[in-house]
Design a protein around this motif. Structure first.
Motif, PDB file in Angstrom:
ATOM      1  N   GLY A 311      15.349   5.760 -29.118  1.00 47.45           N
ATOM      2  CA  GLY A 311      15.020   4.949 -30.279  1.00 47.45           C
ATOM      3  C   GLY A 311      15.681   3.592 -30.279  1.00 47.45           C
ATOM      4  N   MET A 312      15.526   2.905 -31.405  1.00 46.91           N
ATOM      5  CA  MET A 312      16.093   1.568 -31.582  1.00 46.91           C
ATOM      6  C   MET A 312      16.702   1.449 -32.978  1.00 46.91           C
ATOM      7  N   ILE A 313      17.876   0.849 -33.013  1.00 52.20           N
ATOM      8  CA  ILE A 313      18.564   0.560 -34.275  1.00 52.20           C
ATOM      9  C   ILE A 313      18.584  -0.954 -34.459  1.00 52.20           C
ATOM     10  N   ILE A 314      18.241  -1.408 -35.665  1.00 48.71           N
ATOM     11  CA  ILE A 314      18.428  -2.817 -36.014  1.00 48.71           C
ATOM     12  C   ILE A 314      19.489  -2.852 -37.110  1.00 48.71           C
ATOM     13  N   THR A 315      20.606  -3.451 -36.810  1.00 45.03           N
ATOM     14  CA  THR A 315      21.717  -3.467 -37.759  1.00 45.03           C
ATOM     15  C   THR A 315      21.434  -4.426 -38.911  1.00 45.03           C
ATOM     16  N   ASP A 316      22.265  -4.345 -39.942  1.00 42.22           N
ATOM     17  CA  ASP A 316      22.088  -5.257 -41.080  1.00 42.22           C
ATOM     18  C   ASP A 316      22.436  -6.698 -40.717  1.00 42.22           C
ATOM     19  N   LYS A 317      22.936  -6.915 -39.492  1.00 39.81           N
ATOM     20  CA  LYS A 317      23.172  -8.274 -38.983  1.00 39.81           C
ATOM     21  C   LYS A 317      22.034  -8.734 -38.070  1.00 39.81           C
ATOM     22  N   GLY A 318      21.031  -7.869 -37.876  1.00 42.00           N
ATOM     23  CA  GLY A 318      19.889  -8.229 -37.042  1.00 42.00           C
ATOM     24  C   GLY A 318      20.042  -7.913 -35.575  1.00 42.00           C
ATOM     25  N   VAL A 319      21.123  -7.227 -35.189  1.00 35.86           N
ATOM     26  CA  VAL A 319      21.356  -6.870 -33.790  1.00 35.86           C
ATOM     27  C   VAL A 319      20.520  -5.644 -33.432  1.00 35.86           C
ATOM     28  N   ARG A 320      19.858  -5.697 -32.272  1.00 35.38           N
ATOM     29  CA  ARG A 320      19.038  -4.584 -31.814  1.00 35.38           C
ATOM     30  C   ARG A 320      19.796  -3.743 -30.791  1.00 35.38           C
ATOM     31  N   LEU A 321      19.871  -2.458 -31.051  1.00 34.47           N
ATOM     32  CA  LEU A 321      20.526  -1.517 -30.147  1.00 34.47           C
ATOM     33  C   LEU A 321      19.477  -0.503 -29.703  1.00 34.47           C
ATOM     34  N   MET A 322      19.243  -0.415 -28.372  1.00 31.12           N
ATOM     35  CA  MET A 322      18.189   0.460 -27.873  1.00 31.12           C
ATOM     36  C   MET A 322      18.715   1.453 -26.847  1.00 31.12           C
ATOM     37  N   THR A 323      18.086   2.644 -26.825  1.00 26.41           N
ATOM     38  CA  THR A 323      18.361   3.603 -25.765  1.00 26.41           C
ATOM     39  C   THR A 323      17.570   3.184 -24.530  1.00 26.41           C
ATOM     40  N   SER A 324      17.844   3.794 -23.397  1.00 25.32           N
ATOM     41  CA  SER A 324      17.249   3.353 -22.134  1.00 25.32           C
ATOM     42  C   SER A 324      15.725   3.474 -22.116  1.00 25.32           C
TER      43      SER A 324
END
Length: 344
Positions: A311-324
């Motif tokens: 999946g993908m996380i978008i933080t409240d600062k707009g940073v995108r964190l994705m799994t492979s």
């Protein structure tokens, strides 16, 4: 000779038309079901076969609504809630199954997902923009604990061990109903389909053109961008679900209060704007999108990597964190009107 040529040409046209009529096509129905807008799209050669299968899916949605509806005085969920602290309630296979899956999701998310959160959720009035008092939240939290749901598999019964407890399946019922829909469509011999229950999306097989299903992911940013897409994911034989702080909220004193409540604090969760989960099963996909959202970005990403959840996380600062997997399959787009089947 000319007549013969015309006759042959006519036969060729008829043959081509018959081939065209026998090709795989997409058939789609959108209706109100499961308390939301629901659509079923299938790949099929025969319109009658497609319509019959789609109608069967919506009949199943209606059956599940009647059985699992928190607000219905006659549902099994209401009976369980009324019997809290009094006695176990024997339930249907489906009710037992969805509650069992709910508890699995609760354990996996360390209580981030909790179907006993109802007493706290009822305190929040997003239309009137009212923040509950800390005293009322504390009182309501005393009824929140998924560990106090007792399942008896032999008796197929559910027991809420404290009087005043309630369960509400709103955070998992859409994904679970999508699972049931896909099961029906596969049993009817359809080669491909995609089902959306309020943004919880599950697909299998391929589209009529033999390509995978394409789903757009919504921009969780400012109000003027809320209908835009930040990207797409193509997949088959998977489900996708997104939870975001933009779905239901109010702003008071420059602070956003949204509907994804932390079961430990009774307040809106912090740190994440949206989280999109890809999984094999709709019920878990739906529940995990909520439960992992509550954990916050760092803990949620660690949990996803440990458990193999994509999946993908978008933080409240707009940073995108994705799994492979997600990083490989996610396509950023700038055009909000790009061609997609559905959006989550």
């Amino acid at each position: 000779m000319i007549i013969l040529m015309k006759f042959i040409l006519l036969l060729v046209v008829i043959f081509l038309l018959s081939c065209s009529d026998n090709s795989e096509r997409l058939f789609k129905e959108t209706r109100s079901a499961m308390y939301t807008v629901t659509s079923v799209t299938v790949t099929c050669k025969d319109e009658k076969v497609a319509k019959k299968a789609i109608d069967e899916v919506f009949e199943e949605f209606k059956r599940l609504e009647n059985m699992l509806n928190y607000y219905s005085p006659h549902s099994e969920i209401t009976l369980i809630n009324k019997s809290a602290g009094i006695k176990p309630v024997r339930v249907s296979k489906e009710t037992f199954e969805i509650i069992e899956k709910s508890l699995e999701a609760s354990r996996l998310t360390e209580g981030g997902f909790d179907i006993t959160l109802g007493p706290v959720i009822k305190l929040w009035d997003f239309k009137s923009k009212i923040i509950p008092s800390q005293e009322s939240i504390k009182q309501a939290l005393s009824y929140v604990d998924f560990n106090k749901i007792i399942l008896d598999k032999k008796e197929q019964s559910i027991y809420l061990s404290k009087k005043g407890m309630e369960i509400n399946l709103g955070g998992i019922i859409k994904g679970y109903s999508a699972d049931r829909a896909i099961k029906i469509l596969k049993e009817r011999g359809l080669k491909g389909a995609i089902v959306s229950v309020g943004g919880d999306i599950q697909g299998f097989g391929l589209k009529a053109d033999l390509t995978t299903w394409n789903v757009g992911i919504q921009n969780p940013g400012p109000l003027d961008s809320k209908d835009e897409l930040i990207g797409t994911v193509s997949f088959s034989d998977k489900c996708i679900s997104t939870s975001g702080d933009y779905e239901k909220y109010f702003i008071l004193n420059d602070k956003r209060y949204h509907h994804i409540i932390n079961p430990k604090t009774g307040m809106p969760s912090e740190g994440i704007s949206s989280i999109t989960i890809i999984a094999e099963e709709g019920a878990f996909c739906d529940a995990l999108a909520t439960g992992l959202f509550v954990l916050g970005p760092t803990k949620a990403l660690n949990k996803m990597q440990q458990k193999g959840i994509e999946g993908m996380i978008i933080t409240d600062k707009g940073v995108r964190l994705m799994t492979s997997w997600f990083e490989k399959n996610f396509k950023t787009i700038k055009n909000p009107n790009s061609a997609i089947e559905l959006r989550t």
